[in-house]
Structures are given as structure tokens and as C-alpha cells.
Design an enzyme around this catalytic site. Structure first.
Site, PDB file in Angstrom:
ATOM      1  N   HIS A 197      41.522  34.946  36.702  1.00  0.00           N
ATOM      2  CA  HIS A 197      42.868  35.083  36.147  1.00  0.00           C
ATOM      3  C   HIS A 197      42.766  35.505  34.679  1.00  0.00           C
ATOM      4  O   HIS A 197      41.971  34.944  33.924  1.00  0.00           O
ATOM      5  CB  HIS A 197      43.600  33.741  36.274  1.00  0.00           C
ATOM      6  CG  HIS A 197      45.009  33.804  35.803  1.00  0.00           C
ATOM      7  ND1 HIS A 197      46.008  34.412  36.528  1.00  0.00           N
ATOM      8  CD2 HIS A 197      45.597  33.357  34.662  1.00  0.00           C
ATOM      9  CE1 HIS A 197      47.143  34.329  35.868  1.00  0.00           C
ATOM     10  NE2 HIS A 197      46.928  33.694  34.737  1.00  0.00           N
TER      11      HIS A 197
ATOM     12  N   GLY B  78      40.328  47.355  41.740  1.00  0.00           N
ATOM     13  CA  GLY B  78      39.063  46.881  42.304  1.00  0.00           C
ATOM     14  C   GLY B  78      37.887  46.925  41.344  1.00  0.00           C
ATOM     15  O   GLY B  78      36.738  46.974  41.791  1.00  0.00           O
TER      16      GLY B  78
ATOM     17  N   ASN C  16      39.235  32.410  42.207  1.00  0.00           N
ATOM     18  CA  ASN C  16      40.077  33.487  41.683  1.00  0.00           C
ATOM     19  C   ASN C  16      39.724  33.738  40.218  1.00  0.00           C
ATOM     20  O   ASN C  16      39.287  32.836  39.521  1.00  0.00           O
ATOM     21  CB  ASN C  16      41.554  33.049  41.779  1.00  0.00           C
ATOM     22  CG  ASN C  16      42.513  34.114  41.254  1.00  0.00           C
ATOM     23  OD1 ASN C  16      42.315  35.310  41.487  1.00  0.00           O
ATOM     24  ND2 ASN C  16      43.545  33.695  40.535  1.00  0.00           N
TER      25      ASN C  16
ATOM     26  N   MET D 272      47.307  40.355  45.022  1.00  0.00           N
ATOM     27  CA  MET D 272      48.659  40.079  44.536  1.00  0.00           C
ATOM     28  C   MET D 272      49.535  39.288  45.512  1.00  0.00           C
ATOM     29  O   MET D 272      50.752  39.246  45.357  1.00  0.00           O
ATOM     30  CB  MET D 272      49.357  41.403  44.166  1.00  0.00           C
ATOM     31  CG  MET D 272      48.680  42.153  43.044  1.00  0.00           C
ATOM     32  SD  MET D 272      48.534  41.179  41.530  1.00  0.00           S
ATOM     33  CE  MET D 272      50.218  41.277  40.936  1.00  0.00           C
TER      34      MET D 272
ATOM     35  N   LEU E   3      48.514  33.008  48.918  1.00  0.00           N
ATOM     36  CA  LEU E   3      48.054  32.521  50.224  1.00  0.00           C
ATOM     37  C   LEU E   3      48.742  31.197  50.552  1.00  0.00           C
ATOM     38  O   LEU E   3      49.035  30.391  49.654  1.00  0.00           O
ATOM     39  CB  LEU E   3      46.530  32.332  50.193  1.00  0.00           C
ATOM     40  CG  LEU E   3      45.731  33.626  49.991  1.00  0.00           C
ATOM     41  CD1 LEU E   3      44.289  33.325  49.598  1.00  0.00           C
ATOM     42  CD2 LEU E   3      45.777  34.503  51.246  1.00  0.00           C
TER      43      LEU E   3
HETATM   44  C1  GRF Z   1      42.296  41.436  36.727  1.00  0.00           C
HETATM   45  O1  GRF Z   1      42.758  41.423  35.421  1.00  0.00           O
HETATM   46  C2  GRF Z   1      42.337  40.048  37.297  1.00  0.00           C
HETATM   47  O2  GRF Z   1      42.097  39.052  36.361  1.00  0.00           O
HETATM   48  C3  GRF Z   1      43.755  39.946  37.783  1.00  0.00           C
HETATM   49  O3  GRF Z   1      44.041  41.220  38.295  1.00  0.00           O
HETATM   50  C4  GRF Z   1      43.221  42.209  37.649  1.00  0.00           C
HETATM   51  C5  GRF Z   1      42.490  42.941  38.741  1.00  0.00           C
HETATM   52  O4  GRF Z   1      41.766  44.028  38.261  1.00  0.00           O
HETATM   53  N1  GRF Z   1      43.918  38.862  38.712  1.00  0.00           N
HETATM   54  P1  GRF Z   1      40.797  44.847  39.223  1.00  0.00           P
HETATM   55  O5  GRF Z   1      41.619  45.280  40.423  1.00  0.00           O
HETATM   56  O6  GRF Z   1      39.668  43.958  39.612  1.00  0.00           O
HETATM   57  O7  GRF Z   1      40.352  46.018  38.391  1.00  0.00           O
END
Ligand code: GRF
Length: 194
Positions: A114, A20, A112, A95, A98
Site C-alpha cells: 500500500h 504491474g 498487500n 483494485m 476481496l
Molecule cells: C502501487 O502503488 C501499489 O502500492 C498500489 O497500486 C500501485 C500498483 O502499481 N496498491 P503497479 O501496478 O504494481 O505498477
């Protein structure tokens, strides 16, 4: 196009599954006067997501829905989103994939972040893939979510150099820092016309 009603901030829900850090960062951003968003709801698919501790500490409404039965979970999520009048969903390390049906209901309102330079390296293990392929650069991308994984319209990207000594861990650390700059920037860009 998403319209801002009066001077109200856009009611935003952040979907998480883990640490998070992006949630924390978006929350900090949301408190700024110039931020177009306010975070009204955090959704997680697991009670183990560390980000939930932060949401609770900050008194942000948070809900956990187990996605074993996706349709059922999504219906429950939709009810919560409606209740809180959510107009923007920010996926931040969420994770679960949807469904098309869910995405259609929030068409153009789900974004999102990524950890790669899309369209390169959709899906998981992006840092490992970039290092293994001896890429010179990697980075992060904020994009709209459509029904194909990590394939929606790109809003913003940030490129960084991969160092010779980089491991997936060191690279992910550096890219995460950039994510924290890029996500708010991308949100500002979406609402720049308001
Ligand atoms: C991040 O690297 C994001 O790009 C990917 O998952 C990770 C999440 O990190 N989709 P966090 O939970 O926000 O620290």
C-alpha cells in the site's frame, strides 16, 4: 505460520489490475536463488491490465475474472488457486476488495503493498492526501490482508521525505521505487524462519 515443503519455493499468485510494475519486480525477485517464492499464477480483474502483457511474455499462467459478481469471480479464482497449489497471494495494485469468506480461506497467506505509511491513509489517493495535509513523510507498507481495508498486521514499512515541490505524481514515482525494494524484503521476512 506458512511451511515450506522440502526445498520447493512457495507457489505464489500475484493479483493485479493495472500497470504491474510490482508484478514485474516480484517476478524478477522470484527468479533469484534465494527467493522463497515462485510465481505460478497472475490474476487480474480486467483484461486491460498492462501487467498481463508481461505475464504472457514470461509465460506465467494468467487469468482474467470480471468481478461484477464478486462471489462468482472469487469461486473461479479459488479453483485456479487450488489447481496451481498456491500458498501465497500477493496483491499488487489489485483494485477489488476481496470478501471476508475469500480472505478466511487464505488466512495469513494474503499480503498487500500500500502506498502510504499505514495506518495513515487507507484506501485511495494516498499521495494527494499526504501532500494536502502537509505531511513531512510518506512511504509504503506491506501488510497481511484481513477483512478490514488496509488494516492487517504490518510486515514492513519504508518512510521517505516529501519534498516541497512534490506533486502526487512525483511522490508516487519515488514511492513506487521504494515499493519495489520493500515487497521482496517483506516476503523474505515472512519466510525468514524456513
Ligand atoms: C502501487 O502503488 C501499489 O502500492 C498500489 O497500486 C500501485 C500498483 O502499481 N496498491 P503497479 O501496478 O504494481 O505498477
Amino acid at each position: 505460520m506458512i511451511k515450506l515443503s522440502g526445498f520447493n519455493k512457495i507457489k505464489t499468485s500475484v493479483f493485479i489490475s493495472g500497470k504491474g510494475s510490482n508484478l514485474k519486480n516480484l517476478f524478477r525477485f522470484s527468479l533469484k536463488k534465494k527467493s522463497p517464492i515462485e510465481i505460478v499464477l497472475v490474476i487480474s480483474n480486467t483484461s486491460k491490465a498492462e501487467g498481463l502483457i508481461f505475464a504472457k511474455r514470461k509465460n506465467i499462467k494468467n487469468k482474467v475474472f470480471n468481478f461484477i459478481n464478486r462471489k462468482e469471480a472469487e469461486n473461479k479464482v479459488l479453483k485456479e488457486l487450488k489447481k496451481e497449489k498456491v500458498d501465497l497471494i500477493c496483491l499488487a495494485g489489485f483494485m477489488k476488495i476481496l470478501s471476508k469468506n475469500f480472505i478466511q480461506k487464505f488466512q495469513g497467506k494474503i499480503i498487500n503493498i500500500h502506498p502510504s505509511l499505514l495506518p495513515k491513509y487507507k484506501g485511495l489517493n494516498t499521495h494527494l492526501k499526504a501532500i494536502k495535509n502537509k505531511d513531512k513523510y510518506s512511504g509504503c507498507t506491506v501488510h497481511f490482508v484481513n477483512s478490514k481495508l488496509d488494516s492487517g498486521k504490518i510486515i514492513l514499512k519504508k518512510k521517505i521525505k516529501i519534498k516541497k515541490k512534490d506533486t502526487p505524481k512525483s511522490l508516487s514515482k519515488r514511492i513506487l521505487k521504494e515499493e519495489h525494494i520493500l515487497y521482496p524484503k517483506a516476503i523474505k521476512k515472512i519466510y525468514s524462519n524456513l
